[in-house]
Design a protein around this motif. Structure first.
Motif, PDB file in Angstrom:
ATOM      1  N   ARG A  85       9.248  54.486  13.505  1.00 51.94           N
ATOM      2  CA  ARG A  85       8.288  54.050  12.485  1.00 51.94           C
ATOM      3  C   ARG A  85       6.863  54.353  12.930  1.00 51.94           C
ATOM      4  NH1 ARG A  85       6.729  54.446   7.875  1.00 51.94           N
ATOM      5  NH2 ARG A  85       5.404  52.801   7.130  1.00 51.94           N
ATOM      6  N   ALA A  86       6.571  54.180  14.218  1.00 48.36           N
ATOM      7  CA  ALA A  86       5.244  54.518  14.742  1.00 48.36           C
ATOM      8  C   ALA A  86       4.973  56.015  14.573  1.00 48.36           C
ATOM      9  CB  ALA A  86       5.128  54.110  16.212  1.00 48.36           C
ATOM     10  N   ASP A  87       5.991  56.843  14.795  1.00 52.08           N
ATOM     11  CA  ASP A  87       5.845  58.288  14.593  1.00 52.08           C
ATOM     12  C   ASP A  87       5.568  58.614  13.125  1.00 52.08           C
ATOM     13  OD1 ASP A  87       6.304  58.648  17.302  1.00 52.08           O
ATOM     14  OD2 ASP A  87       8.405  59.251  17.044  1.00 52.08           O
ATOM     15  N   GLU A  88       6.285  57.932  12.228  1.00 52.22           N
ATOM     16  CA  GLU A  88       6.056  58.144  10.791  1.00 52.22           C
ATOM     17  C   GLU A  88       4.629  57.747  10.415  1.00 52.22           C
ATOM     18  OE1 GLU A  88       8.960  55.892   8.604  1.00 52.22           O
ATOM     19  OE2 GLU A  88      10.629  56.856   9.630  1.00 52.22           O
ATOM     20  N   LEU A  89       4.165  56.642  10.969  1.00 51.78           N
ATOM     21  CA  LEU A  89       2.791  56.200  10.681  1.00 51.78           C
ATOM     22  C   LEU A  89       1.774  57.205  11.223  1.00 51.78           C
ATOM     23  CD1 LEU A  89       3.088  52.371  11.354  1.00 51.78           C
ATOM     24  CD2 LEU A  89       2.684  53.480   9.150  1.00 51.78           C
ATOM     25  N   GLU A  90       2.045  57.762  12.397  1.00 49.04           N
ATOM     26  CA  GLU A  90       1.152  58.776  12.973  1.00 49.04           C
ATOM     27  C   GLU A  90       1.055  59.997  12.058  1.00 49.04           C
ATOM     28  OE1 GLU A  90      -1.621  60.341  15.307  1.00 49.04           O
ATOM     29  OE2 GLU A  90      -0.716  58.388  15.692  1.00 49.04           O
ATOM     30  N   THR A  91       2.182  60.440  11.532  1.00 44.54           N
ATOM     31  CA  THR A  91       2.193  61.563  10.594  1.00 44.54           C
ATOM     32  C   THR A  91       1.415  61.213   9.329  1.00 44.54           C
ATOM     33  OG1 THR A  91       4.319  62.318  11.438  1.00 44.54           O
ATOM     34  CG2 THR A  91       3.698  63.081   9.233  1.00 44.54           C
ATOM     35  N   GLN A  92       1.633  60.010   8.830  1.00 46.61           N
ATOM     36  CA  GLN A  92       0.922  59.560   7.628  1.00 46.61           C
ATOM     37  C   GLN A  92      -0.587  59.476   7.891  1.00 46.61           C
ATOM     38  OE1 GLN A  92       2.346  55.800   6.156  1.00 46.61           O
ATOM     39  NE2 GLN A  92       1.306  56.020   4.213  1.00 46.61           N
ATOM     40  N   ILE A  93      -0.965  59.009   9.061  1.00 41.60           N
ATOM     41  CA  ILE A  93      -2.390  58.920   9.410  1.00 41.60           C
ATOM     42  C   ILE A  93      -3.007  60.313   9.437  1.00 41.60           C
ATOM     43  CG2 ILE A  93      -3.985  58.418  11.323  1.00 41.60           C
ATOM     44  CD1 ILE A  93      -2.113  55.972  11.932  1.00 41.60           C
ATOM     45  N   ARG A  94      -2.308  61.283  10.028  1.00 42.06           N
ATOM     46  CA  ARG A  94      -2.838  62.665  10.065  1.00 42.06           C
ATOM     47  C   ARG A  94      -3.012  63.218   8.655  1.00 42.06           C
ATOM     48  NH1 ARG A  94       0.634  63.306  14.511  1.00 42.06           N
ATOM     49  NH2 ARG A  94       2.171  64.385  13.259  1.00 42.06           N
ATOM     50  N   ARG A  95      -2.013  62.994   7.795  1.00 43.21           N
ATOM     51  CA  ARG A  95      -2.113  63.483   6.415  1.00 43.21           C
ATOM     52  C   ARG A  95      -3.258  62.812   5.661  1.00 43.21           C
ATOM     53  NH1 ARG A  95       4.228  63.207   5.152  1.00 43.21           N
ATOM     54  NH2 ARG A  95       4.837  65.194   6.049  1.00 43.21           N
ATOM     55  N   MET A  96      -3.378  61.502   5.827  1.00 45.65           N
ATOM     56  CA  MET A  96      -4.437  60.768   5.136  1.00 45.65           C
ATOM     57  C   MET A  96      -5.823  61.163   5.660  1.00 45.65           C
ATOM     58  SD  MET A  96      -2.862  59.117   2.849  1.00 45.65           S
ATOM     59  CE  MET A  96      -4.060  57.974   2.225  1.00 45.65           C
ATOM     60  N   THR A  97      -5.931  61.431   6.958  1.00 45.86           N
ATOM     61  CA  THR A  97      -7.198  61.879   7.528  1.00 45.86           C
ATOM     62  C   THR A  97      -7.577  63.240   6.952  1.00 45.86           C
ATOM     63  OG1 THR A  97      -6.804  60.636   9.560  1.00 45.86           O
ATOM     64  CG2 THR A  97      -8.387  62.438   9.690  1.00 45.86           C
ATOM     65  N   ALA A  98      -6.601  64.131   6.855  1.00 47.32           N
ATOM     66  CA  ALA A  98      -6.869  65.448   6.271  1.00 47.32           C
ATOM     67  C   ALA A  98      -7.272  65.307   4.805  1.00 47.32           C
ATOM     68  CB  ALA A  98      -5.637  66.346   6.394  1.00 47.32           C
ATOM     69  N   LEU A  99      -6.617  64.426   4.079  1.00 44.18           N
ATOM     70  CA  LEU A  99      -6.963  64.203   2.675  1.00 44.18           C
ATOM     71  C   LEU A  99      -8.380  63.641   2.554  1.00 44.18           C
ATOM     72  CD1 LEU A  99      -6.276  64.126  -0.323  1.00 44.18           C
ATOM     73  CD2 LEU A  99      -5.152  61.928   0.071  1.00 44.18           C
ATOM     74  N   ARG A 100      -8.710  62.648   3.402  1.00 46.57           N
ATOM     75  CA  ARG A 100     -10.057  62.080   3.388  1.00 46.57           C
ATOM     76  C   ARG A 100     -11.101  63.159   3.656  1.00 46.57           C
ATOM     77  NH1 ARG A 100     -11.402  59.275   8.489  1.00 46.57           N
ATOM     78  NH2 ARG A 100     -11.626  61.462   9.012  1.00 46.57           N
ATOM     79  N   ASN A 101     -10.845  64.006   4.661  1.00 49.90           N
ATOM     80  CA  ASN A 101     -11.788  65.072   4.993  1.00 49.90           C
ATOM     81  C   ASN A 101     -11.935  66.058   3.838  1.00 49.90           C
ATOM     82  OD1 ASN A 101     -12.110  63.850   7.462  1.00 49.90           O
ATOM     83  ND2 ASN A 101     -10.756  65.260   8.551  1.00 49.90           N
TER      84      ASN A 101
END
Length: 142
Positions: A85-101
């Motif tokens: 689940r921590a790995d899934e959250l890390e992937t989600q964080i990377r995607r959301m960071t890219a979207l924010r940028n």
């Protein structure tokens, strides 16, 4: 042991009484008795509710959280599932960071038209590929 009336537990935890009753019904928490018609809980219910909230925030289902809480208050943490689940959250964080940028770039882009901006065009292509990968990873209806 400090005893908390359901109303006090609700107030201190921020969890509505109806949810407390539901959590008790499905075995996530246990009342220690009643005073009249009002359920009474031990002080440990506050800790259990905090753990339930943390588990829900992390994306675990109530059934998964119930299994983690274990019987008799002894926790049984499935470390592999928590790592996953921590790995899934890390992937989600990377995607959301890219979207924010990307959104910040779109909002601040000096180009007259976004389609004239090379960076925006690359972002659209990357987003399209990412969206396609997400959809193809989902099970298809037959």
């Amino acid at each position: 042991m400090k005893i908390l009336d359901i109303g006090v537990l609700s107030e201190r935890s921020g969890v509505p009484p109806s949810t407390l009753r539901y959590y008790e019904e499905i075995g996530l928490i246990q009342s220690i008795g009643r005073r009249g018609l009002r359920r009474q809980f031990g002080n440990e219910a506050l800790t259990q509710l905090a753990l339930i909230s943390l588990g829900k925030t992390a994306g675990f289902s109530l059934e998964e959280i119930k299994a983690m809480l274990g019987k008799g208050g002894v926790s049984d943490l499935p470390r592999a599932a928590i790592h996953a689940r921590a790995d899934e959250l890390e992937t989600q964080i990377r995607r959301m960071t890219a979207l924010r940028n990307a959104l910040r770039h779109v909002a601040d882009c000096p180009a007259e038209s976004h389609m004239e901006c090379p960076r925006f065009r690359r972002l659209v292509i990357v987003a399209s590929k990412s969206s396609h990968r997400t959809r193809s990873a989902m099970p298809q209806k037959i």
